[in-house]
Write a protein that holds these residues in place. Structure first.
Motif: not given
Length: 388
Positions: A195-207
């Motif tokens: 999970g991550a902030h939607a404004a920082q997608p580079d910090r997450g792994l978007d399922p």
């Protein structure tokens, strides 16, 4: 004696019964009220009733005139669906989130109508075995009854089932030898990312991104992997992920169904789902768990019993009202599991066209009750006297 004429004498009672069942729907393995109602009526007709088979299922047994002859099974379903009814009928569901959206209320009533007729007339030798099955809607009710020794305890030489067809034409019976309805697998695919902030997608792994890509790729299985001359369906019916506008969620969930008639193709599709999931997991750096479950077998009618069904329907309804070589359906039905043990036939009876099955606006066509009941009863009268 024409059974339709006899059953018409109490058709209003049957209609009232069907509407009472409709107003009090119970989903799979919870059909306690419905089963108790059916058991009480069968005992009143003179049947030996056996409860608690496969959970909430029950069986009624009635000997014919001599007690000698063949044993014919007739089966109907008890369960409703987890659907909020969207009709304004005076007998609409009284249970929030549950309704008889497939017509099992009507099927139960037709079998009760046939059971009453057989008890009142006793115009058969041999034995009638009426089977009221729980949990047909994907929960394995037929398999539960079989595990409880259904046909060891209540042997049958043949078995028959009947389903309404709300696309019509009214009163037309459809049957065929061989494959009648498809096998079905249900699948769940769970994608775990970060999970991550939607404004920082580079910090997450978007399922969610993975889920949508995988869902699209799965549609290539039928179009690019399956033999084009073999029927198959892959349908994704659920996508669940997230709960906020500005949060990339930790996980996503895909679910759906596969329909096939061919065992090899069925295995291929399940394998390709897993292979695609493995590939997308590696490509996106997420974890993907796949669960593909065998829920329904291919429903195959035996040739002799399919021919008997068509013959009896022709006698009752006329040749113009019978299709003895109808097209198979991609829908599924767990009566298939009973047909793996005992030869028999499953047929469709056309209703006045209206909202389809599993639709919140659906209602069973009560004018079918005497027709379906007569057909089931006549099967017992004719087939108990037959030699294999």
């Amino acid at each position: 004696m024409n059974p339709i004429t006899h059953i018409q004498d109490y058709a209003e009672e049957l209609t009232a019964l069907r509407r009472d069942i409709h107003a009090h729907p119970e989903i799979g393995f919870e059909e306690t009220r419905t089963a108790a109602l059916v058991a009480g009526l069968l005992e009143g007709y003179g049947y030996a009733v056996h409860r608690g088979i496969g959970g909430t299922g029950l069986v009624g047994v009635l000997e014919g005139r001599s007690g000698e002859g063949r044993r014919i099974g007739l089966r109907a379903e008890l369960d409703a669906l987890p659907i909020e009814e969207a009709t304004n009928l005076p007998y609409r569901s009284t249970v929030p989130g549950k309704m008889h959206a497939c017509g099992h209320d009507g099927h139960t009533t037709m079998l009760l109508g046939a059971a009453r007729y057989l008890a009142e007339t006793r115009a058969f030798d041999g034995t009638a075995v009426v089977i009221f099955q729980p949990a047909e809607e994907g929960l394995g009710g037929a398999r539960a009854m079989l595990r409880d020794g259904l046909f060891e305890r209540f042997p049958c030489d043949e078995i028959y089932g009947l389903h309404n067809a709300p696309n019509g034409p009214h009163g037309r019976l459809k049957v065929r030898p061989g494959p009648m309805m498809a096998a079905a697998d249900f699948f769940d695919i769970r994608i775990t990312g970060r999970g991550a902030h939607a404004a920082q997608p580079d910090r997450g792994l978007d399922p969610v991104l993975v889920a949508t890509a995988l869902a699209q790729a799965m549609q290539s299985i039928v179009s690019r992997n399956a033999d084009p001359l073999k029927a198959a369906v892959v349908s994704i019916t659920q996508i669940h992920a997230g709960a906020a506008y500005n949060v990339i969620p930790e996980s996503a969930h895909l679910a759906g169904t596969v329909r096939t008639f061919d065992a090899e193709l069925r295995s291929l599709i399940a394998r390709r789902i897993r292979e695609l999931a493995e590939g997308y997991a590696a490509a996106y750096g997420v974890e993907i768990a796949v669960d593909v479950r065998d829920v329904f077998s291919v429903l195959e009618n035996a040739g002799a019993q399919a021919a008997a069904a068509a013959e009896i329907a022709t006698e009752l309804f006329g040749a113009e009202k019978v299709d003895a070589d109808c097209k198979p359906k991609m829908g599924s039905e767990d009566f298939a599991d009973m047909l793996h043990v005992v030869p028999g036939a499953y047929a469709w009876l056309g209703a006045t066209p209206g909202p389809g099955l599993h639709n919140a606006g659906y209602d069973f066509d009560d004018s079918l009750i005497p027709l379906g009941a007569a057909y089931l009863a006549r099967l017992v009268e004719r087939r108990t006297a037959r030699t294999p």
